[in-house]
Design a protein around this motif. Structure first.
Motif, short mmCIF file in Angstrom:
data_model
loop_
_atom_site.label_atom_id
_atom_site.label_comp_id
_atom_site.label_asym_id
_atom_site.label_seq_id
_atom_site.Cartn_x
_atom_site.Cartn_y
_atom_site.Cartn_z
N SER A 50 0.81 -1.23 0.00
CA SER A 50 0.00 0.00 0.00
C SER A 50 0.83 1.27 0.00
O SER A 50 0.36 2.32 -0.42
N ALA A 51 2.08 1.19 0.47
CA ALA A 51 2.88 2.42 0.61
C ALA A 51 3.98 2.53 -0.44
O ALA A 51 4.91 3.30 -0.28
N LEU A 52 3.87 1.76 -1.54
CA LEU A 52 4.95 1.71 -2.52
C LEU A 52 4.60 2.45 -3.79
O LEU A 52 3.42 2.59 -4.16
N ASP A 53 5.64 2.90 -4.49
CA ASP A 53 5.43 3.49 -5.81
C ASP A 53 5.17 2.37 -6.81
O ASP A 53 5.28 1.18 -6.51
N SER A 54 4.83 2.77 -8.05
CA SER A 54 4.41 1.78 -9.05
C SER A 54 5.49 0.76 -9.36
O SER A 54 5.23 -0.45 -9.43
N GLU A 55 6.74 1.23 -9.52
CA GLU A 55 7.81 0.30 -9.88
C GLU A 55 8.09 -0.67 -8.74
O GLU A 55 8.21 -1.89 -8.96
N SER A 56 8.16 -0.14 -7.52
CA SER A 56 8.42 -1.02 -6.37
C SER A 56 7.26 -1.98 -6.16
O SER A 56 7.45 -3.16 -5.85
N GLU A 57 6.03 -1.48 -6.36
CA GLU A 57 4.87 -2.34 -6.18
C GLU A 57 4.90 -3.51 -7.17
O GLU A 57 4.57 -4.65 -6.81
N HIS A 58 5.32 -3.25 -8.39
CA HIS A 58 5.38 -4.32 -9.39
C HIS A 58 6.36 -5.41 -8.95
O HIS A 58 6.05 -6.60 -9.02
N LEU A 59 7.54 -4.99 -8.48
CA LEU A 59 8.55 -5.96 -8.05
C LEU A 59 8.10 -6.73 -6.82
O LEU A 59 8.26 -7.95 -6.73
N VAL A 60 7.50 -6.00 -5.87
CA VAL A 60 7.04 -6.64 -4.64
C VAL A 60 5.87 -7.58 -4.92
O VAL A 60 5.80 -8.69 -4.39
N GLN A 61 4.96 -7.14 -5.78
CA GLN A 61 3.80 -7.97 -6.10
C GLN A 61 4.23 -9.27 -6.77
O GLN A 61 3.69 -10.35 -6.48
N ALA A 62 5.21 -9.18 -7.66
CA ALA A 62 5.71 -10.40 -8.31
C ALA A 62 6.32 -11.35 -7.29
O ALA A 62 6.13 -12.57 -7.36
N ALA A 63 7.05 -10.78 -6.32
CA ALA A 63 7.65 -11.61 -5.28
C ALA A 63 6.57 -12.23 -4.39
O ALA A 63 6.67 -13.39 -3.99
N LEU A 64 5.51 -11.46 -4.12
CA LEU A 64 4.44 -11.98 -3.27
C LEU A 64 3.70 -13.12 -3.96
O LEU A 64 3.32 -14.11 -3.33
N GLU A 65 3.47 -12.98 -5.26
CA GLU A 65 2.79 -14.06 -5.99
C GLU A 65 3.61 -15.34 -5.94
O GLU A 65 3.07 -16.44 -5.82
N ARG A 66 4.92 -15.19 -6.03
CA ARG A 66 5.80 -16.35 -5.94
C ARG A 66 5.73 -16.96 -4.54
O ARG A 66 5.74 -18.18 -4.36
N LEU A 67 5.65 -16.08 -3.53
CA LEU A 67 5.61 -16.53 -2.14
C LEU A 67 4.30 -17.27 -1.83
O LEU A 67 4.28 -18.21 -1.03
N GLN A 68 3.20 -16.86 -2.45
CA GLN A 68 1.90 -17.42 -2.13
C GLN A 68 1.68 -18.83 -2.68
O GLN A 68 0.75 -19.52 -2.26
N GLU A 69 2.50 -19.25 -3.61
CA GLU A 69 2.30 -20.53 -4.27
C GLU A 69 2.29 -21.68 -3.25
O GLU A 69 3.24 -21.86 -2.50
N GLY A 70 1.19 -22.43 -3.23
CA GLY A 70 1.09 -23.59 -2.35
C GLY A 70 0.84 -23.27 -0.90
O GLY A 70 0.94 -24.16 -0.05
N ARG A 71 0.54 -22.01 -0.57
CA ARG A 71 0.34 -21.61 0.82
C ARG A 71 -1.05 -21.01 1.02
O ARG A 71 -1.57 -20.33 0.13
#
Length: 609
Positions: free
Chosen positions: A529-550
């Motif tokens: 919620s507190a990130l700029d667009s570029e950071s949000e894109h990188l973080v969101q991609a990492a979060l999607e990877r983290l959520q797999e199987g959990r």
């Protein structure tokens, strides 16, 4: 107690230090005994120190006798041989005594430092077990003051004052005994000073204890103000409130200073009066003894011995007066520390708590109602929700709707007043806390990092992880690239709370830490919620990877990040008003679609369509 009964019982304990009155009413000597229980693991050293003290005190009673003999040799018998012999005996006794003084002083000082270190560690471990309510009600700075300043004041009690008190008590008893042997009549005069000293010690002791407690409480409050100001120094500076914060802290310090001055004044009066009484008695004894020598009722060497024993007794009484003042000051510190140790954590393992052997990640909320202890308003009301293993469930709603509270309840930072929260079908109150929380990991919008290196912060997720596993987790979190740009790479020191990193970099390290933990349940609290667009894109991609199987519980602020969630739950004033997928909820045109439309109007470039 059954889970159902526990669910219905009100929260107890964990608030503003509840044992305050109990500890204050506790007998002072009981607190002192409790303090000295910390010497049990080191009883061998304590025994050796006490034996050395006893020998030293015994030798201390020999000195006045031979000083009296020397006076008799010089002025009465005028015997050079006897003078030389007694001088040699006296010097030898001094030499032997000095060895035992070293042993006693070293071991008692070691014990003082060791006990204070142990007490600090115990207080720290206890604070780490305390629950959220406790830290809501007690400022961190005040707790730190108790753990550091108050513990330091106890070092002298164990390391110095104990041995001084015992030595002076033995000297006092032995000295009075020897005075009776030499001259019972003169001894009666010496003992006249004891009752006034006992009365004065009792009266002043109460005053000193009260002032010491007040002064330490005020100092702790000032320390709390200091810690708050320094932890939010960026806010202080941005609002140009440096002088305001300095003034507040200065006022607190001045109030503490005035109380310490009152305490010093009381101790000074006590020591002054006790010294006057003690040494006034010595002067009177010199006068009376001189008349007895003139009248032939006592020999000069006996008067010399009596004078030396009188000085020893007077010195012991004077020293005990100082020890009593220090003892009363320390009693205030012990009360404040024991208040912490006597505060029971509100959330703790049940006696029959079970461990999660192979967690699956199934989460349930059954009729949960919850209100924070200091509020009457229910934050969560009749909340029912089931999240299947591996499912991604997002909680949305306006600010104050109870989203974050649901996550706090899942981590069992709080227990609900009604209903129950389950993990794999078990009521959370039936599970070991370490087992429950070990199966989960949280990534929040403001992740907490520590002041060590990047490597240490990622390893916090699993302390036995290898460097290769740490780097692999960082790669999966899209953090490896920026980490290697630093000259020291993974050994880069990031400062307190990761102050040397950007918000996006801190988030990615927090995600790497969660990946390394490999949890069954992932809690994402507005993680982008507190990130700029570029950071949000990188973080969101990492979060999607983290959520797999959990199993993932997402507390969402930006609705664009949860469109693909298996289930979206809309909260309003702690109750579920809608539930479904993004498409289903948009089709209904209800609360969720209104939230999306409102956010689209505020942030058209980020809105969900």
């Amino acid at each position: 107690m059954s889970a159902e009964k526990r669910a219905q019982s009100p929260s107890s304990g964990g608030g503003k230090i509840e044992e305050h009155a109990k500890v204050d009413k506790e007998k002072p000597w009981r607190r002192l005994v409790r303090l000295f229980r910390y010497t049990r693991p080191y009883r061998a050293r304590l025994v050796i120190a006490i034996v050395s003290l006893l020998v030293g005190a015994g030798l201390g009673l020999v000195y006045p006798w031979y000083f009296g003999e020397l006076l008799g040799d010089a002025f009465a018998e005028q015997s050079t041989a006897s003078l030389n012999k007694n001088t040699l005996i006296l010097i030898t006794t001094f030499g032997i005594g000095s060895v035992f003084v070293f042993i006693r002083h070293y071991l008692m000082s070691w014990l003082g430092e060791r006990v204070v270190a142990d007490l600090r560690l115990e207080v720290h471990r206890h604070l780490l077990r305390m629950t959220q309510r406790y830290f809501h009600d007690n400022r961190t700075g005040e707790l730190l003051s108790r753990q550091s300043d108050d513990a330091t004041r106890l070092q002298s009690v164990i390391g110095q004052d104990l041995s001084l008190a015992l030595r002076n008590i033995l000297t006092l008893i032995g000295g009075v005994t020897m005075l009776l042997v030499v001259s019972p009549k003169l001894t009666g005069t010496v003992l006249l000073v004891v009752p006034p000293l006992v009365i004065a010690a009792n009266l002043w002791g109460r005053i000193i204890r009260k002032l010491a407690r007040q002064a330490q409480d005020q100092l702790a409050q000032a320390s709390g103000q200091l810690q708050e100001g320094l932890s939010a120094v960026d806010t202080v500076q941005s609002f140009t409130r440096e002088d305001h914060e300095a003034g507040n802290y200065g006022q607190g310090i001045e109030r503490a200073f005035k109380l310490f001055v009152k305490q010093i004044r009381a101790r000074s009066w006590f020591m002054s009066v006790s010294s006057f009484l003690a040494f006034g008695a010595v002067a009177g004894i010199f006068w009376l003894g001189g008349h007895m020598v003139i009248d032939g009722r006592i020999a000069p060497d006996e008067l010399g011995k009596f004078f030396m024993y009188t000085l020893a007794v007077a010195g012991a009484v004077g020293s005990l007066a100082g020890v009593v003042g220090s003892y009363n000051q320390a009693l205030g510190a012990t009360a404040r520390l024991f208040e912490i140790l006597d505060s029971e954590p509100e959330i703790q393992d049940a006696p029959d708590a079970i461990a999660l052997a192979e967690p699956r990640g199934e989460i349930g909320f059954e009729g949960v109602t919850f209100a924070y202890g200091d509020r009457d308003l229910e934050v969560i009301r009749d909340f029912d929700l089931r999240i299947a293993p591996g499912q991604v469930c997002a909680l949305v709603g306006s600010s104050g709707s109870g989203k974050t509270t649901v996550g706090r309840l899942l981590l069992r930072f709080w227990d609900p007043q009604q209903g129950r929260v389950t993990f794999d079908g078990h009521d959370l109150r039936e599970l070991e806390l370490a087992s429950l929380r070990g199966a989960m990991a949280e990534v929040s919008q403001d992740p907490v990092l520590f002041s060590g290196s990047i490597r240490d912060n990622v390893r916090y997720g699993r302390l036995d992880a290898s460097d290769e596993e740490i780097e692999a987790a960082a790669q999966a979190a899209n953090a490896d690239g920026f980490v290697r740009e630093f000259p020291d790479g993974y050994d880069t020191i990031i400062g307190e709370r990761g102050v040397k990193l950007s918000g996006g970099q801190r988030q990615r390290l927090a995600i790497a830490r969660a990946i390394l933990r490999d949890p069954k349940v992932l809690l994402l609290d507005e993680a982008t919620s507190a990130l700029d667009s570029e950071s949000e894109h990188l973080v969101q991609a990492a979060l999607e990877r983290l959520q797999e199987g959990r199993t993932t519980l997402v507390i969402a602020h930006r609705l664009s990040t949860i469109r693909d969630a298996d289930r979206i739950v809309v909260l309003d004033h702690g109750a579920i008003v809608e539930s479904g997928t993004h498409a289903e909820l948009m089709g209904r045109g209800g609360a969720y679609s209104r939230l999306v439309a409102r956010q689209a109007a505020l942030e058209p470039d980020r809105a969900a369509s």
